[in-house]
Design an enzyme around this catalytic site. Sequence first.
Site, PDB file in Angstrom:
ATOM      1  N   THR A  37       0.852  -1.199   0.000  1.00  0.00           N
ATOM      2  CA  THR A  37       0.000   0.000   0.000  1.00  0.00           C
ATOM      3  C   THR A  37       0.879   1.238   0.000  1.00  0.00           C
ATOM      4  O   THR A  37       2.072   1.167   0.299  1.00  0.00           O
ATOM      5  CB  THR A  37      -0.855   0.069   1.277  1.00  0.00           C
ATOM      6  OG1 THR A  37       0.005   0.404   2.382  1.00  0.00           O
ATOM      7  CG2 THR A  37      -1.557  -1.245   1.551  1.00  0.00           C
ATOM      8  N   ASP A  38       0.245   2.370  -0.285  1.00  0.00           N
ATOM      9  CA  ASP A  38       0.960   3.614  -0.042  1.00  0.00           C
ATOM     10  C   ASP A  38       0.880   3.879   1.458  1.00  0.00           C
ATOM     11  O   ASP A  38       0.200   3.175   2.210  1.00  0.00           O
ATOM     12  CB  ASP A  38       0.348   4.757  -0.883  1.00  0.00           C
ATOM     13  CG  ASP A  38       1.343   5.890  -1.068  1.00  0.00           C
ATOM     14  OD1 ASP A  38       1.199   6.670  -2.019  1.00  0.00           O
ATOM     15  OD2 ASP A  38       2.286   5.978  -0.258  1.00  0.00           O
ATOM     16  N   TYR A  39       1.579   4.921   1.865  1.00  0.00           N
ATOM     17  CA  TYR A  39       1.792   5.144   3.299  1.00  0.00           C
ATOM     18  C   TYR A  39       0.476   5.264   4.097  1.00  0.00           C
ATOM     19  O   TYR A  39      -0.299   6.173   3.848  1.00  0.00           O
ATOM     20  CB  TYR A  39       2.608   6.423   3.492  1.00  0.00           C
ATOM     21  CG  TYR A  39       3.333   6.480   4.812  1.00  0.00           C
ATOM     22  CD1 TYR A  39       2.659   6.762   5.987  1.00  0.00           C
ATOM     23  CD2 TYR A  39       4.696   6.204   4.891  1.00  0.00           C
ATOM     24  CE1 TYR A  39       3.322   6.785   7.198  1.00  0.00           C
ATOM     25  CE2 TYR A  39       5.372   6.251   6.100  1.00  0.00           C
ATOM     26  CZ  TYR A  39       4.678   6.525   7.256  1.00  0.00           C
ATOM     27  OH  TYR A  39       5.341   6.551   8.462  1.00  0.00           O
TER      28      TYR A  39
END
Length: 745
Positions: free
Chosen positions: A264-266
Amino acid sequence: MREEKLQELLNSLSMTEKIGQLVQVPGPVLEAQGQELGIRDDLGISEEIIRNVGSTLNVVGADQIRRVQKAYLEKSRHKIPLLFMADIIYGFRTVFPIPLALGCTFDPKLLKELCAATSEESVAAGAQVTFSPMADLVRDARWGRCLESTGEDPYMNGRYAAAMVEGFQEGLQEERAGKGMASCVKHFAAYGAPEGGRDYNTVDMSERRLRQEYLPSYKAGVEAGCEMIMTSFNTVDGIPSTGNKWLMDDVLRKEWGFEGVVITDYAAIAELIAHGVAQDAKEAARLAMEAGVDIDMCTGCYANNLEALIREGAIDEAWLDRAVMRVLRLKNKLGLFEDPFRGADAAREKEVFLAPGHRALAREAAVKSMVLLENKEELLPLSGEDFRGGKKIALIGPFADNRDALGMWAIHGDKSAVVTVKQALSEMLAPESLACAEGCETLLEEDYTDLTAVYAQTGKSAWNPEKRKEEMERALALAAESDVAVLALGESEIQGGEGGSRTKLTIPGDQMDLLRRVRKCAKKVAVLLFCARPLVLDEVKELSDALLLVWYPGTEGGHAVCDVLFGSREPEGRLSMSFPRSVGQMPLYYNAFSTGRPYDGRTPIRFFSRYTDCANTPLYPYGYGLSYHRAAYGPVRLDSRTLNREGEITVSVEITNESGRAGVETAQLYIRDVTGSVVRPVKELKGVCKVFLEAGEKKTVSFRITEDMLRFYGKELRYESEPGKFRVTIAPDSSREPEEEFVLV
Ligand code: GLC
């Protein structure tokens, strides 16, 4: 390690150990944990999980990586090495021009080379995965992350993404471990289309537009063999990517056959709650796992909920095993089981960081990405001879001696190694031929809402009125006595990048006032523009004799500017993104649809698709750029006007270099599908040819057109071509309409 051994390893893991492999924590959490056992982090993750996390991000440096890996393995029961991932977007210690600039080179091979060089530095520093390339198509300059994109064209973005993946991963498969990094293509998908150009905002478009214009670049990265994909923060058809099973499973895995790791992104799993598709972290974890997300970046969602979800039967343990297996396979491919430190080598760092070959590549890339927008009376190139004692240059502006102009994502770069314009000019010119003044600050309070807070954090302070007056006057005095005033102006680094959305596309602060006043007192004015997105340059265009777009040109930017200013190299860049006349035109892109009332730009009739206060066209179109040589394009010729499905036709043009100077021309092939079962763009780039022409030389440039180049997502969303009329041209930029017709039968 062989596959069956990996399977045995997986089977030997406890539930906690498996879940740990799917959790990524920021370096400091691990670093702190590495030194004093039991540090609880603010992610709410238990010590037991932290002791078993699978990866960390933005920990780099051979010594540091070795220390963290060693400390981790000493406490690990299963001895599965940590994976070190980092944002190494356009360079490591040697920083290259920003990707939006690299998109102006129309040279994917060059991008492959500089990504391979970046890998060489990064692997020595212990990095194993890079969160690059960013393959997001961009059409709205208000969005700060245009910086990281290679531009507005699906065809070029696909070629660049593939080249960057190949460059980063070069050598990864070789037996000898320690070459190449795993490449993570991001942000999947369509993160570059947020409403209002406002970062993290809603993305909503038809599946047709998504497939036709936005997905091709990610797909090209997958086809080039990228090892990882990162989910994007935004929604796709009402469901955030990170919980979007259609996108992550049906498209990415089933249609495209991607077998790598999805991260995932952050904190994006936790953001499913804020988006409003998950009521809590547990539901968010379930959605992400169902979608096929393998690694949770920096939240406790997976860590604190997967076990309960499996116990309750809400998710199948087989999904957990499948995700863990993907992570183990990636670690295995990187050779970590044989060598957990994989190339992290402090001695090697010294050899490769800022190596002469890397600096030379950075200089080459900067020259090839600069775009000459104006050159009235051929002011440029300046003659070096003139400035060795006789004539004078006044170098003025906040970017004259600025080491910050690397762009927001050059986080591992070495700013002290940057060659500024002032430094490069000083190396080249006689002292009496060069005078410098900052003239004004980069930006003021009115340009950046949180500027006071930023200054407080960075210890900077705004100039007081006296200093602003003094500096301006000193600069004007130098300009008045110079033969050429070179103004280094631009957008502050903090205005672009992630979270850097703007409602104005101006050059901030007092810089335009500086330019207006220099114009009044200088003989000649050459503007160097430092920026990370298209800006509105109508007034700059009027006030400057020469206008050179240098973007954020990287470590060797100053040398590259000199190479172009004094003509040892000509500017080769061609715009990767349209430059607007007004921010009101956003989004603006060349490959737009005709509409039912296309406006020809001339007829003074109201009821056409037009504005009442601005032309529709960009100030500078996609693909545009001037050169020092002068190329003339002859008529476009086709060897046939009929294209059979199995056949091909050749389209050619004769290009003559009518100048006394050799140069490289970037010939662009544009095709229009005149009628389709759905509306089609008025033109689409389908090929590029860079051709070198000696002074006076004439060369024929040809492209083959085949049926597969004409395919698109039609009415039934099938990707195929449709018989009918097409128009084609070969041109120096996207402003020319395709005229020559052929028929696909
Ligand atoms: C950031 C960015 C992404 C980056 C990641 C890790 O929020 O969106 O591009 O790779 O977090 O730093």
